[in-house]
Structures are given as C-alpha cells and as structure tokens.
Design an enzyme around this catalytic site. Sequence first.
Site, PDB file in Angstrom:
ATOM      1  N   GLU A 134       5.099  -3.557   4.024  1.00 42.49           N
ATOM      2  CA  GLU A 134       4.096  -4.241   3.209  1.00 42.49           C
ATOM      3  C   GLU A 134       2.857  -4.587   4.028  1.00 42.49           C
ATOM      4  OE1 GLU A 134       3.931  -4.350   0.172  1.00 42.49           O
ATOM      5  OE2 GLU A 134       5.950  -3.821  -0.409  1.00 42.49           O
ATOM      6  N   TYR A 167       0.075 -11.855  -1.915  1.00 40.28           N
ATOM      7  CA  TYR A 167       0.686 -10.592  -2.315  1.00 40.28           C
ATOM      8  C   TYR A 167       1.951 -10.298  -1.513  1.00 40.28           C
ATOM      9  CZ  TYR A 167       2.052  -5.838  -2.100  1.00 40.28           C
ATOM     10  OH  TYR A 167       2.836  -4.727  -2.077  1.00 40.28           O
ATOM     11  N   ASP A 223      -1.110  -6.609  -6.529  1.00 39.69           N
ATOM     12  CA  ASP A 223      -1.963  -5.873  -5.588  1.00 39.69           C
ATOM     13  C   ASP A 223      -3.049  -5.160  -6.406  1.00 39.69           C
ATOM     14  OD1 ASP A 223      -0.556  -3.850  -6.823  1.00 39.69           O
ATOM     15  OD2 ASP A 223      -0.632  -2.574  -5.066  1.00 39.69           O
TER      16      ASP A 223
END
Length: 361
Positions: A47, A130, A148
Amino acid sequence: MIPAPESVSARLLAWYDRHARELLWRTGPAERARGIRPDPYRVWLSEVMLQQTTVAAVKDYFAKFTAKWPDVAALAAASEEDILKAWAGLGYYSRARNLKKCADAVVAEHGGNFPGTANALRALPGIGDYTAAAIAAIAFDEPAAVVDGNVERVVARLFAIDTPLPAAKKPIRERTGTLTPQDRPGDFAQAMMDLGATVCTPKRPACITCPLRDGCLALKAGDPERFPVRAPKRARPVRRGAAYVLTNDDGAVLLERRGPDGLLAGMTQVPTTGWNARADGATDTSEAPLPQAHWTDCGAISHVFTHFELRLSVFRAEGELEPDAHQWWSEPDAIAGEALPTVMKKVLVRALQHESGNERG
DNA sequence: AACTCGTGGCC
DNA sequence: TGGCCAAGAGT
C-alpha cells in the site's frame, strides 16, 4: 433514485470473484476461501509503494523488498541508507524514510505486529487515512471506508457528484462508507480499486462491461467521463541550474548526499547549484567543484517534477580533490547501487554519452 | 486549504 | 508533443 448499497456491494463482489487481478501482495481465491488472511506486513508495504504509483512500477520493487526484508523486524533492522538505495527510482522518497520509521515503531511499540485497527494504524508514520483504512480492511476485515483515486472516480460517477475535488472528498468518503459491507470489506475495497483501474477508467470507461452500470447516475446522465470534477491546476514553472560530473583517474564519480529535508531528501546526487522549487541556480561552471579543472559543456537535461520542471545544464571534468564530509568517490561498480534518483541518472547518462560522442568525433 | 513531494506510461 | 494522472501523506 440513488443506487442501493446492498445491490452495489453484492454485484461488485460477484464481479471481483471472476475478475480480480492476481498481484504479488494479494492472497489468491483458494487461500481466501480457506480463510487465510494476507500478511499485514506485505499489505502495508504494497500500500505504501502504491501511493500515487502504478501497479506496473511497484511490482519489481515489492519483489525486491520482500526478498531482502521478509518481515517487519528485518526491515526495522535495516539502515535508512540501505532502504533509500533499494527505493531509488520509485519516487516520493519520504515514503522510504517513513517506511523505516514505521517499521521501527511497529517493533518498538507494538511488539513486532501491526495494530489491527484503522485508528491505531493511522498513528504510524507514513500511514494516512487511505492506507490505514486499506490495511485495516484487507488484512484485518475492518469495514473501513477505503478511498483512493479509483474509489473517488467510481463513487463520483455512481452518484454523479459534481462538486469539484478536493471539496468532494468528504461526501465521497461518506458515500463509500454507506456502500462498504460488513462482510468481505477488504475484497470490496480491492474490487472498487480494480474496477476503477480496469473498467471505470479516467478516459473512455468501459461502461458496457461494468457490473454497476444499472445504478450509475453518471452513465444515466450520458457523460460518465465528466466525473469526477476537478479544480483547475496551476501552471508548472521551469527552474534551471547546473550539475557537475567530476571523475578521477579511476573512473570514479564524485557524489554527495542531499540534506534531510525537502525535495529528494537523503538521496544521492552529483554536485549541483542550489536549484529548488523557488530559485534558479547558475547555468554555468561558476559553482563547480575544482573550478580550475577543464569543464566540458555536455548540454542540458530536463526532468518534470510534480510542481515544476527542472532543466539542468550538465558539465563534466576530470580531476582529483579531497571529498568533504558529505561527499565520496563512487567507483564504477558501485554507482548502480547508489541512491540515485532518476533525475541524477539522466545527468550521468548525459555526461557519459557526451564523452563517448567526443571519442567518436 | 493549499502546497510540497517523483516517476513513468498513456494518448 | 505535453498534459494527465496513478492504491496519498505531511505540513
């Protein structure tokens, strides 16, 4: 009539079961069916790498990092310098420095295990809204709203939200929260992102194949590509400066480490004028190291950063000097392993090409 | 809220 | 070709 949340998540998960992309950091359908959760370390690493970065660019870096540092304890044991070297070329280097800080914090404050809630994850370095939601949902099954750029686009279209970004972020997050199911929230998040990446694309979305086309208000309005609406962008100024490639008799190049703050912080460069986002530097050899050397003009390179374009005049010379505290001579075999950002690789290639051109001429 | 912070691929 | 933008965070 707005799309019904249960219908959206059910259709999307059914689509995901057939069309999910197979990615290194994901667990496959067979593992998911057996209830095997993805490793939080690998979810976190992927991520962070994927922040503002394409899947294609991340793949090799993810493989390299997990081979070199298979768990968070191994990463915490590495030096920031080694992490920056491995990150070189991927961009947004504060991510690499925060990666080290975050690994240290997980080891020191959480016993080597990532905390299992979005709230606790949000407190770690480099983990924002996020990434905290994504790790919580994917690795820990928390029904957090994962938003996102893909999700912003999908939701803005689904509900025909015409408020310009970034003002639209809050209503989009709220809508995403109502859509997120209690069951399989991690798959739902990844499905939304896959849909945005492969179907609900910025240009020419493939609405004919979209599992959510029935309820999509933007499609109903006839112009899905209009969403999301964005505020106009500022012009990108051009900045100028000079870069100095000094080599010695061994073919080593004089390199130095940039300061700890700002653009390309902690990364490696050849000596340059003091260019930055606000002030041009000289474009001649007036600030070169070893000014008495014979400096050759190799022409200029251009490199586009997010908010300015940099044009560097490249000069090359041969000579010896005693490196100061933050400088060193990098031997030919060592240069590839240095923490050189792409703009500096362009500088070195320009200097090298110019040299070979002279030999031919 | 606005600005800083990289890079590469796409059309 | 140049503008767009990609699984954003920090300040």
